[in-house]
Design a protein around this motif. Structure first.
Motif, PDB file in Angstrom:
ATOM      1  N   VAL A 170       0.713  -1.023   0.237  1.00 38.45           N
ATOM      2  CA  VAL A 170       0.238   0.620  -0.074  1.00 38.45           C
ATOM      3  C   VAL A 170       1.265   1.547  -0.055  1.00 38.45           C
ATOM      4  N   ASN A 171       0.842   2.069  -0.986  1.00 35.28           N
ATOM      5  CA  ASN A 171       1.072   3.326  -0.983  1.00 35.28           C
ATOM      6  C   ASN A 171       0.453   4.596  -0.496  1.00 35.28           C
ATOM      7  N   ASN A 172       1.025   5.559   0.359  1.00 40.03           N
ATOM      8  CA  ASN A 172      -0.098   6.618   1.169  1.00 40.03           C
ATOM      9  C   ASN A 172      -1.135   6.034   1.852  1.00 40.03           C
ATOM     10  N   ILE A 173      -0.969   4.932   2.875  1.00 40.48           N
ATOM     11  CA  ILE A 173      -1.778   4.110   3.637  1.00 40.48           C
ATOM     12  C   ILE A 173      -2.505   4.710   4.582  1.00 40.48           C
ATOM     13  N   PHE A 174      -1.963   6.254   4.525  1.00 43.92           N
ATOM     14  CA  PHE A 174      -3.057   7.326   5.391  1.00 43.92           C
ATOM     15  C   PHE A 174      -3.509   8.118   4.562  1.00 43.92           C
ATOM     16  N   ASP A 175      -3.838   7.755   3.319  1.00 40.67           N
ATOM     17  CA  ASP A 175      -4.201   8.584   2.224  1.00 40.67           C
ATOM     18  C   ASP A 175      -4.133  10.570   2.434  1.00 40.67           C
ATOM     19  N   LYS A 176      -3.628  10.732   2.317  1.00 42.61           N
ATOM     20  CA  LYS A 176      -2.629  12.148   2.900  1.00 42.61           C
ATOM     21  C   LYS A 176      -2.681  12.944   1.225  1.00 42.61           C
ATOM     22  N   ASN A 177      -3.172  13.714   1.807  1.00 45.11           N
ATOM     23  CA  ASN A 177      -3.050  14.869   0.035  1.00 45.11           C
ATOM     24  C   ASN A 177      -2.422  15.134  -0.555  1.00 45.11           C
ATOM     25  N   PRO A 178      -1.561  15.776  -1.014  1.00 44.65           N
ATOM     26  CA  PRO A 178      -0.401  16.761  -0.780  1.00 44.65           C
ATOM     27  C   PRO A 178      -0.904  17.737  -1.271  1.00 44.65           C
ATOM     28  N   PRO A 179       0.367  18.862  -1.023  1.00 51.03           N
ATOM     29  CA  PRO A 179      -0.142  20.446  -0.319  1.00 51.03           C
ATOM     30  C   PRO A 179      -0.627  21.448  -2.410  1.00 51.03           C
ATOM     31  N   VAL A 180      -1.423  22.173  -1.791  1.00 47.73           N
ATOM     32  CA  VAL A 180      -2.340  22.187  -3.381  1.00 47.73           C
ATOM     33  C   VAL A 180      -1.164  23.524  -3.744  1.00 47.73           C
ATOM     34  N   SER A 181      -0.793  23.728  -4.830  1.00 49.96           N
ATOM     35  CA  SER A 181      -0.011  24.912  -5.715  1.00 49.96           C
ATOM     36  C   SER A 181      -1.015  25.496  -6.252  1.00 49.96           C
ATOM     37  N   VAL A 182      -0.388  27.381  -6.242  1.00 52.49           N
ATOM     38  CA  VAL A 182      -1.186  27.963  -6.794  1.00 52.49           C
ATOM     39  C   VAL A 182      -0.577  28.428  -8.040  1.00 52.49           C
ATOM     40  N   THR A 183       0.454  28.002  -8.333  1.00 54.33           N
ATOM     41  CA  THR A 183       1.008  28.242  -9.456  1.00 54.33           C
ATOM     42  C   THR A 183       1.223  27.190 -10.153  1.00 54.33           C
ATOM     43  N   THR A 184       0.966  25.865  -9.923  1.00 53.96           N
ATOM     44  CA  THR A 184       0.878  24.831 -11.024  1.00 53.96           C
ATOM     45  C   THR A 184      -0.387  24.762 -12.223  1.00 53.96           C
ATOM     46  N   PHE A 185      -0.530  23.985 -13.095  1.00 54.81           N
ATOM     47  CA  PHE A 185      -1.405  23.991 -13.921  1.00 54.81           C
ATOM     48  C   PHE A 185      -2.714  23.771 -12.992  1.00 54.81           C
ATOM     49  N   ALA A 186      -3.948  24.318 -13.202  1.00 62.23           N
ATOM     50  CA  ALA A 186      -5.809  24.192 -13.257  1.00 62.23           C
ATOM     51  C   ALA A 186      -5.283  24.134 -10.979  1.00 62.23           C
ATOM     52  N   ASN A 187      -4.202  25.063 -10.486  1.00 65.81           N
ATOM     53  CA  ASN A 187      -4.336  25.046  -8.843  1.00 65.81           C
ATOM     54  C   ASN A 187      -4.350  23.600  -8.596  1.00 65.81           C
ATOM     55  N   SER A 188      -3.414  23.130  -9.122  1.00 62.60           N
ATOM     56  CA  SER A 188      -3.496  21.601  -8.642  1.00 62.60           C
ATOM     57  C   SER A 188      -2.383  21.406  -7.920  1.00 62.60           C
ATOM     58  N   PHE A 189      -1.583  19.654  -7.557  1.00 63.61           N
ATOM     59  CA  PHE A 189      -0.781  19.839  -6.761  1.00 63.61           C
ATOM     60  C   PHE A 189       0.700  19.481  -7.523  1.00 63.61           C
ATOM     61  N   ASP A 190       1.706  20.049  -6.786  1.00 60.48           N
ATOM     62  CA  ASP A 190       3.054  20.225  -7.585  1.00 60.48           C
ATOM     63  C   ASP A 190       3.148  18.644  -7.907  1.00 60.48           C
TER      64      ASP A 190
END
Length: 79
Positions: free
Chosen positions: A41-61
């Motif tokens: 299992v990768n990312n066991i605790f289902d942690k989301n990456p920090p949001v980046s306002v400078t990437t495409f569609a204000n998504s994750f880096d």
């Protein structure tokens, strides 16, 4: 008044992405017929990456993992 230019401070804060830690686990078994069976299992605790306002569609880096938990099974056979 102290504190400097609030626009400059906000702009600098938007360019900062904090550290993120993911937890992965895998277990394997070496089978007697010369095989290796792995479950993980990768990312066991289902942690989301920090949001980046400078990437495409204000998504994750893209240097972070894709959001969400990922369960996998692997079978390797040696001949």
């Amino acid at each position: 008044m102290g504190g400097g230019d609030s626009f400059t401070q906000r702009n600098a804060a938007e360019r900062h992405i904090g550290a993120t830690t993911y937890h992965d686990a895998s277990f394997f078994w070496n089978a007697p017929w010369n095989a290796k069976i792995t479950v993980g299992v990768n990312n066991i605790f289902d942690k989301n990456p920090p949001v980046s306002v400078t990437t495409f569609a204000n998504s994750f880096d893209p240097q972070y993992e894709v959001p969400g938990r990922f369960v996998y099974f692997r079978y390797a056979q040696k001949f």
